[in-house]
Design a protein around this motif. Structure first.
Motif, short mmCIF file in Angstrom:
data_model
loop_
_atom_site.label_atom_id
_atom_site.label_comp_id
_atom_site.label_asym_id
_atom_site.label_seq_id
_atom_site.Cartn_x
_atom_site.Cartn_y
_atom_site.Cartn_z
N ASP A 64 -0.74 -0.18 4.99
CA ASP A 64 -1.39 0.56 3.91
C ASP A 64 -2.54 1.41 4.42
OD1 ASP A 64 0.36 -0.80 2.31
OD2 ASP A 64 -1.14 -2.07 1.35
N PRO A 78 2.62 5.55 1.27
CA PRO A 78 2.68 5.58 -0.19
C PRO A 78 1.69 4.65 -0.89
CG PRO A 78 4.49 4.27 0.66
CD PRO A 78 3.81 4.87 1.85
N ARG A 79 1.07 3.75 -0.13
CA ARG A 79 0.10 2.81 -0.72
C ARG A 79 -1.27 3.05 -0.08
NH1 ARG A 79 1.66 -2.53 -2.52
NH2 ARG A 79 0.17 -3.32 -0.98
N ARG A 80 -2.29 3.11 -0.92
CA ARG A 80 -3.63 3.42 -0.42
C ARG A 80 -4.66 2.56 -1.16
NH1 ARG A 80 -5.18 9.57 -0.90
NH2 ARG A 80 -3.65 9.65 0.79
N MET A 106 -3.85 2.07 -4.92
CA MET A 106 -3.16 3.20 -5.53
C MET A 106 -1.82 3.38 -4.84
SD MET A 106 -6.34 5.90 -6.03
CE MET A 106 -5.45 6.83 -7.29
N GLU A 107 -0.84 3.81 -5.62
CA GLU A 107 0.51 3.98 -5.09
C GLU A 107 1.03 5.36 -5.46
OE1 GLU A 107 3.66 0.70 -4.39
OE2 GLU A 107 4.00 1.44 -6.42
N ALA A 108 1.74 5.99 -4.53
CA ALA A 108 2.27 7.33 -4.76
C ALA A 108 3.35 7.28 -5.84
CB ALA A 108 2.83 7.90 -3.47
N TYR A 113 -0.93 9.94 -6.52
CA TYR A 113 -1.34 8.54 -6.42
C TYR A 113 -1.93 8.06 -7.75
CZ TYR A 113 -0.76 8.45 -1.35
OH TYR A 113 -0.23 8.48 -0.07
N GLU A 114 -1.53 6.87 -8.17
CA GLU A 114 -2.08 6.29 -9.39
C GLU A 114 -2.53 4.86 -9.11
OE1 GLU A 114 0.37 5.04 -12.63
OE2 GLU A 114 2.21 5.24 -11.46
N HIS A 243 -8.65 11.44 -11.00
CA HIS A 243 -8.52 12.52 -10.03
C HIS A 243 -9.30 13.79 -10.34
CE1 HIS A 243 -5.41 10.36 -7.85
NE2 HIS A 243 -4.83 10.10 -9.01
#
Length: 266
Positions: A64, A78-80, A106-108, A113-114, A243
């Motif tokens: 991540d 894709p994961r942050r 957050m995930e793409a 990303y949400e 965002h």
């Protein structure tokens, strides 16, 4: 759909360590504080907490990415994880107990990303809040000692409690007129600031709140907690999520009116 509960449990464990680090230096007479290029303060505790969080995430979730206030972005994918080691540093360095560590995953997705999981831990207040996508929002001292939280059902501004951080940012953006009009319409105003008004919106003790200028790490955990509590979290532009560089949060029933007032420029 992933349930993110393992990620949420990990965030709690990491928050426990961060709490120990920040509380150890809270009100320390020899606390070292510097001024960053943006003229905001950063303490040794901010840096130590973020270093701890990063090291634990790197061991537990090596694939991540991590984005933090003090040390920027590391990794891709894709994961942050988005972290604010101490949200409310100005309070922290003055001995005011209203500050928190914010940890969000957050995930793409289709629209970028949400936030899908988040923990906000305020150890000096003895409070913690958390949420995972599709599982609701909670508060308590631990996962095993928790109460589910929900936004209020207040439907008119005249009955609403409005929380904000300060006046200067609204004035700088030319939004002060609309802001003041809003304060005249609501039942009550309080300048709580930082993470706390968003948690109170999620709990239903405050109905609307807003801040004119924020970073992603200020908002990501707040956003998932407010929305999972049944509320609405957008930027001043109405875009859902964290965002927009600013934030508005509400019980949902008052959101359009909140945006209407704060987008007046005169």
């Amino acid at each position: 759909m992933p349930d993110y509960l393992d990620d949420l449990r990990l965030a709690h464990v990491i928050a426990d360590g961060a709490d120990a680090t920040t509380m150890d230096r809270f009100k320390a007479l020899d606390l070292k504080v510097e001024t960053k290029p943006d003229m905001t303060p950063v303490s040794e505790a901010d840096k130590a907490a973020e270093e701890l969080i990063r090291s634990q995430l790197q061991r537990a979730r090596p694939r991540d990415a991590i984005l933090g206030e003090e040390y920027g972005i590391e990794g891709t994918g894709p994961r942050r994880w988005v972290i604010d080691p101490i949200d409310g540093t100005k309070n922290y360095v003055r001995g005011v107990p209203v500050w928190a560590t914010c940890i969000a995953l957050m995930e793409a997705g289709e629209t970028g990303y949400e936030p899908v999981a988040g923990v906000v831990s305020a150890p000096a207040l003895g409070r913690r809040w958390w949420a995972a996508k599709g599982h609701g929002a909670f508060t308590g001292r631990s996962l095993s000692s928790a109460s589910r939280i929900h936004v209020s059902r207040v439907g008119t501004l005249g009955d609403a409690s409005f929380a904000y951080s300060s006046l200067s940012g609204w004035e700088e953006q030319g939004r002060l007129g609309g802001f003041l009009d809003l304060t005249r319409q609501v039942w009550r105003t309080r300048a709580y600031g930082d993470f706390w008004p968003y948690m109170m919106v999620a709990e239903g003790s405050v109905d609307i709140c807003a801040e004119p200028e924020l970073s992603l790490w200020d908002m990501a955990a707040n956003a998932i907690i407010v929305t999972e509590a049944g509320g609405t979290f957008t930027g001043l532009d109405g875009r859902p999520g964290p965002h927009s560089g600013n934030a508005t949060a509400s019980n949902g029933l008052l959101h359009d009116e909140l945006l209407g007032y704060l987008n007046q420029r005169r």
